[in-house]
Motif scaffolding. Structure first.
Motif, PDB file in Angstrom:
ATOM      1  N   ALA A  11       0.836  -1.208   0.000  1.00  0.00           N
ATOM      2  CA  ALA A  11       0.000   0.000   0.000  1.00  0.00           C
ATOM      3  C   ALA A  11       0.868   1.253   0.000  1.00  0.00           C
ATOM      4  O   ALA A  11       0.548   2.241  -0.672  1.00  0.00           O
ATOM      5  N   ARG A  12       1.971   1.238   0.730  1.00  0.00           N
ATOM      6  CA  ARG A  12       2.871   2.401   0.769  1.00  0.00           C
ATOM      7  C   ARG A  12       3.481   2.654  -0.608  1.00  0.00           C
ATOM      8  O   ARG A  12       3.510   3.791  -1.096  1.00  0.00           O
ATOM      9  N   ILE A  13       3.921   1.585  -1.261  1.00  0.00           N
ATOM     10  CA  ILE A  13       4.543   1.726  -2.590  1.00  0.00           C
ATOM     11  C   ILE A  13       3.515   2.199  -3.611  1.00  0.00           C
ATOM     12  O   ILE A  13       3.807   3.056  -4.463  1.00  0.00           O
ATOM     13  N   GLU A  14       2.274   1.671  -3.534  1.00  0.00           N
ATOM     14  CA  GLU A  14       1.220   2.091  -4.458  1.00  0.00           C
ATOM     15  C   GLU A  14       0.880   3.564  -4.275  1.00  0.00           C
ATOM     16  O   GLU A  14       0.517   4.254  -5.232  1.00  0.00           O
ATOM     17  N   ASN A  15       0.988   4.063  -3.060  1.00  0.00           N
ATOM     18  CA  ASN A  15       0.722   5.478  -2.790  1.00  0.00           C
ATOM     19  C   ASN A  15       1.913   6.356  -3.161  1.00  0.00           C
ATOM     20  O   ASN A  15       1.813   7.579  -3.128  1.00  0.00           O
ATOM     21  N   GLY A  16       3.029   5.718  -3.487  1.00  0.00           N
ATOM     22  CA  GLY A  16       4.211   6.464  -3.905  1.00  0.00           C
ATOM     23  C   GLY A  16       4.902   7.174  -2.753  1.00  0.00           C
ATOM     24  O   GLY A  16       5.454   8.259  -2.923  1.00  0.00           O
ATOM     25  N   VAL A  17       4.879   6.572  -1.574  1.00  0.00           N
ATOM     26  CA  VAL A  17       5.490   7.175  -0.391  1.00  0.00           C
ATOM     27  C   VAL A  17       6.722   6.356  -0.025  1.00  0.00           C
ATOM     28  O   VAL A  17       6.684   5.127   0.011  1.00  0.00           O
ATOM     29  N   SER A  18       7.821   7.041   0.239  1.00  0.00           N
ATOM     30  CA  SER A  18       9.035   6.332   0.668  1.00  0.00           C
ATOM     31  C   SER A  18       8.972   6.068   2.179  1.00  0.00           C
ATOM     32  O   SER A  18       8.185   6.683   2.906  1.00  0.00           O
ATOM     33  N   LEU A  19       9.827   5.161   2.638  1.00  0.00           N
ATOM     34  CA  LEU A  19       9.886   4.850   4.071  1.00  0.00           C
ATOM     35  C   LEU A  19      10.270   6.082   4.882  1.00  0.00           C
ATOM     36  O   LEU A  19       9.694   6.345   5.941  1.00  0.00           O
ATOM     37  N   GLU A  20      11.245   6.824   4.382  1.00  0.00           N
ATOM     38  CA  GLU A  20      11.712   8.013   5.107  1.00  0.00           C
ATOM     39  C   GLU A  20      10.608   9.060   5.225  1.00  0.00           C
ATOM     40  O   GLU A  20      10.446   9.697   6.262  1.00  0.00           O
ATOM     41  N   GLU A  21       9.863   9.226   4.128  1.00  0.00           N
ATOM     42  CA  GLU A  21       8.779  10.205   4.128  1.00  0.00           C
ATOM     43  C   GLU A  21       7.677   9.795   5.110  1.00  0.00           C
ATOM     44  O   GLU A  21       7.183  10.627   5.890  1.00  0.00           O
ATOM     45  N   ALA A  22       7.300   8.519   5.099  1.00  0.00           N
ATOM     46  CA  ALA A  22       6.260   8.024   6.005  1.00  0.00           C
ATOM     47  C   ALA A  22       6.729   8.147   7.458  1.00  0.00           C
ATOM     48  O   ALA A  22       5.963   8.580   8.336  1.00  0.00           O
ATOM     49  N   ALA A  23       7.980   7.795   7.702  1.00  0.00           N
ATOM     50  CA  ALA A  23       8.513   7.882   9.064  1.00  0.00           C
ATOM     51  C   ALA A  23       8.549   9.329   9.537  1.00  0.00           C
ATOM     52  O   ALA A  23       8.209   9.632  10.690  1.00  0.00           O
ATOM     53  N   GLY A  24       8.929  10.240   8.662  1.00  0.00           N
ATOM     54  CA  GLY A  24       8.964  11.655   9.020  1.00  0.00           C
ATOM     55  C   GLY A  24       7.574  12.203   9.286  1.00  0.00           C
ATOM     56  O   GLY A  24       7.369  12.971  10.240  1.00  0.00           O
ATOM     57  N   ASP A  25       6.593  11.832   8.458  1.00  0.00           N
ATOM     58  CA  ASP A  25       5.222  12.306   8.643  1.00  0.00           C
ATOM     59  C   ASP A  25       4.593  11.752   9.936  1.00  0.00           C
ATOM     60  O   ASP A  25       3.806  12.433  10.584  1.00  0.00           O
ATOM     61  N   MET A  26       4.946  10.523  10.282  1.00  0.00           N
ATOM     62  CA  MET A  26       4.356   9.892  11.466  1.00  0.00           C
ATOM     63  C   MET A  26       5.184  10.141  12.727  1.00  0.00           C
ATOM     64  O   MET A  26       4.779   9.740  13.816  1.00  0.00           O
ATOM     65  N   SER A  27       6.338  10.765  12.591  1.00  0.00           N
ATOM     66  CA  SER A  27       7.251  11.057  13.705  1.00  0.00           C
ATOM     67  C   SER A  27       7.718   9.794  14.426  1.00  0.00           C
ATOM     68  O   SER A  27       7.726   9.714  15.656  1.00  0.00           O
ATOM     69  N   ILE A  28       8.074   8.788  13.613  1.00  0.00           N
ATOM     70  CA  ILE A  28       8.666   7.567  14.172  1.00  0.00           C
ATOM     71  C   ILE A  28       9.907   7.229  13.351  1.00  0.00           C
ATOM     72  O   ILE A  28      10.153   7.824  12.294  1.00  0.00           O
ATOM     73  N   SER A  29      10.688   6.268  13.813  1.00  0.00           N
ATOM     74  CA  SER A  29      11.936   5.945  13.121  1.00  0.00           C
ATOM     75  C   SER A  29      11.680   5.081  11.882  1.00  0.00           C
ATOM     76  O   SER A  29      10.691   4.358  11.794  1.00  0.00           O
TER      77      SER A  29
END
Length: 167
Positions: A11-29
């Protein structure tokens, strides 16, 4: 958990979101998200913390939270139902031992410790025995001192002497 992790990664890849971007948006590592996507549950100390993180990650990705929650609950049920009774008993014994050690390590102030008062009965028995002996001795001495002599001489006379004297 690996199936759920791959579903979240897809789902993350289909949304075109990188791990770093998701982690930064969610404030987790980033490593935390990687562990979730790989299904590595050993990286988490608490399953409830893992559940909340997965729920927030699914919400972030715009997925059906109920479906993700059900999938996580199935994983949790499978994991906990495979724990043997012996393992549970061992864990309970360890918890009891830790609790006992914790109680032993507690520090008590001399001002807060309640001292049990010891009752010694020996001095009381000795005291009453001495008092009894003194009272008994006193009564015997008083009886001996106040003893009146027997009047045998008065009884030896005749009746005539008695009547003469009284007239």
């Amino acid at each position: 958990m690996k199936d759920l992790g791959s579903y979240l990664k897809k789902a993350r890849i289909e949304n075109g979101v990188s791990l770093e971007e998701a982690a930064g948006d969610m404030s987790i590592s980033v490593t935390l998200l990687e562990n979730i996507e790989l299904g590595n549950t050993k990286a988490f100390k608490d399953m409830y913390e893992l559940r909340e993180t997965v729920k927030n990650y699914a919400k972030y990705l715009g997925l059906d939270i109920n479906k993700v929650n059900d999938s996580f609950n199935d994983f949790l049920f499978e994991k906990t139902s495979k724990i043997s009774l012996e393992d549970i008993e061992v864990a309970l014994k360890k918890d009891e031992e830790k609790e006992k050690e914790k109680e032993k390590k507690e520090i008590h102030s001399p001002y807060t410790v309640i001292h049990k008062r010891k009752f010694n009965i020996k001095p009381i028995i000795i005291y009453f025995a001495i008092v009894f002996i003194i009272v008994s001795m006193s009564l015997i001495i008083i009886k001996i001192v106040n003893k009146e002599p027997v009047r045998n001489s008065e009884l030896r006379g005749s009746w005539e002497d008695y009547y003469e004297f009284t007239y």
